[in-house]
Design a protein around this motif. Structure first.
Motif, short mmCIF file in Angstrom:
data_model
loop_
_atom_site.label_atom_id
_atom_site.label_comp_id
_atom_site.label_asym_id
_atom_site.label_seq_id
_atom_site.Cartn_x
_atom_site.Cartn_y
_atom_site.Cartn_z
N SER A 26 -48.34 -11.93 29.91
CA SER A 26 -48.28 -12.92 28.83
C SER A 26 -48.49 -12.26 27.47
CB SER A 26 -49.33 -14.00 29.06
OG SER A 26 -49.30 -14.96 28.03
N GLU A 27 -49.45 -11.38 27.37
CA GLU A 27 -49.72 -10.68 26.11
C GLU A 27 -48.53 -9.82 25.68
OE1 GLU A 27 -52.23 -11.06 23.89
OE2 GLU A 27 -52.90 -12.69 25.18
N TYR A 28 -47.86 -9.21 26.64
CA TYR A 28 -46.69 -8.41 26.30
C TYR A 28 -45.57 -9.30 25.76
CZ TYR A 28 -42.91 -5.05 26.46
OH TYR A 28 -41.85 -4.24 26.10
N LEU A 29 -45.34 -10.44 26.40
CA LEU A 29 -44.33 -11.38 25.91
C LEU A 29 -44.69 -11.87 24.50
CD1 LEU A 29 -43.69 -13.43 29.16
CD2 LEU A 29 -42.15 -11.75 28.11
N LEU A 30 -45.96 -12.15 24.28
CA LEU A 30 -46.40 -12.59 22.95
C LEU A 30 -46.22 -11.48 21.92
CD1 LEU A 30 -49.58 -14.59 23.96
CD2 LEU A 30 -47.45 -15.54 23.01
N HIS A 31 -46.47 -10.25 22.31
CA HIS A 31 -46.25 -9.10 21.42
C HIS A 31 -44.77 -9.03 21.04
CE1 HIS A 31 -45.86 -4.99 19.98
NE2 HIS A 31 -44.97 -4.79 20.92
N LEU A 32 -43.90 -9.20 22.02
CA LEU A 32 -42.46 -9.18 21.72
C LEU A 32 -42.09 -10.30 20.75
CD1 LEU A 32 -41.00 -8.45 25.27
CD2 LEU A 32 -41.22 -6.85 23.36
N GLU A 53 -43.26 -16.91 15.61
CA GLU A 53 -44.59 -17.42 15.92
C GLU A 53 -44.80 -17.36 17.42
OE1 GLU A 53 -45.94 -21.07 14.24
OE2 GLU A 53 -44.70 -20.78 12.45
N ALA A 54 -46.01 -17.12 17.83
CA ALA A 54 -46.34 -17.03 19.25
C ALA A 54 -46.22 -18.40 19.91
CB ALA A 54 -47.75 -16.50 19.43
N ASN A 55 -45.64 -18.41 21.10
CA ASN A 55 -45.60 -19.62 21.92
C ASN A 55 -46.38 -19.29 23.19
OD1 ASN A 55 -44.92 -21.62 23.82
ND2 ASN A 55 -43.03 -22.07 22.72
N ARG A 56 -47.68 -19.50 23.13
CA ARG A 56 -48.57 -19.11 24.22
C ARG A 56 -48.28 -19.85 25.52
NH1 ARG A 56 -52.10 -15.54 22.84
NH2 ARG A 56 -52.60 -15.21 20.65
N GLU A 57 -47.94 -21.11 25.41
CA GLU A 57 -47.66 -21.90 26.61
C GLU A 57 -46.43 -21.35 27.34
OE1 GLU A 57 -46.24 -26.41 27.53
OE2 GLU A 57 -47.87 -26.16 26.08
N ARG A 58 -45.38 -21.07 26.60
CA ARG A 58 -44.17 -20.52 27.21
C ARG A 58 -44.44 -19.13 27.78
NH1 ARG A 58 -39.88 -20.03 23.05
NH2 ARG A 58 -41.17 -18.29 22.39
N ALA A 59 -45.13 -18.29 27.01
CA ALA A 59 -45.42 -16.94 27.48
C ALA A 59 -46.24 -16.97 28.77
CB ALA A 59 -46.14 -16.15 26.39
N ALA A 66 -44.98 -15.61 32.30
CA ALA A 66 -45.80 -14.55 32.90
C ALA A 66 -46.21 -14.93 34.32
CB ALA A 66 -47.04 -14.30 32.04
N GLU A 67 -46.55 -16.18 34.55
CA GLU A 67 -46.91 -16.62 35.89
C GLU A 67 -45.73 -16.46 36.85
OE1 GLU A 67 -48.41 -20.61 35.42
OE2 GLU A 67 -50.31 -19.89 34.58
N LYS A 68 -44.56 -16.81 36.39
CA LYS A 68 -43.37 -16.67 37.23
C LYS A 68 -43.10 -15.20 37.53
CE LYS A 68 -38.93 -18.48 38.09
NZ LYS A 68 -38.20 -19.70 37.98
N LEU A 69 -43.18 -14.35 36.50
CA LEU A 69 -42.97 -12.92 36.69
C LEU A 69 -44.01 -12.34 37.65
CD1 LEU A 69 -42.29 -12.02 32.96
CD2 LEU A 69 -40.59 -11.91 34.82
#
Length: 91
Positions: free
Chosen positions: A55-61, A69-75, A79-82
């Protein structure tokens, strides 16, 4: 197709259809936009990185690379699916 190549293709698909922070899923010319991230993410999945790390990596991207802007819910959801992909086939 190797296991890594198969995982890479699945990650690529998830990034385009479920993460897609710049809304490219319906733009045929841009279907490869997230490919540059798929290899690193597939490696993270194989290395059994945590949901938080993914999730943090997706947010970094999203924020540092794409300037969004960060979308924490989506990330987190992606991340859970990955993360679960790296657990398939386990007892």
């Amino acid at each position: 197709m190797t296991q890594f190549n198969q995982l890479h293709q699945e990650v690529r698909k998830i990034l385009l259809t479920e993460w897609d922070p710049i809304a490219l899923r319906n733009v045929p010319q841009a279907q490869d936009e997230y490919d540059q991230y798929a290899t690193r993410i597939a490696q993270m999945v194989i290395s059994r990185r945590s949901i938080v790390e993914l999730s943090e990596y997706l947010l970094h991207l999203e924020t540092s690379v794409l300037g969004l802007e960060a979308n924490r819910e989506r990330a987190r959801a992606v991340a859970e699916k990955l993360w679960s992909m790296g657990r398939s086939g386990e007892p």
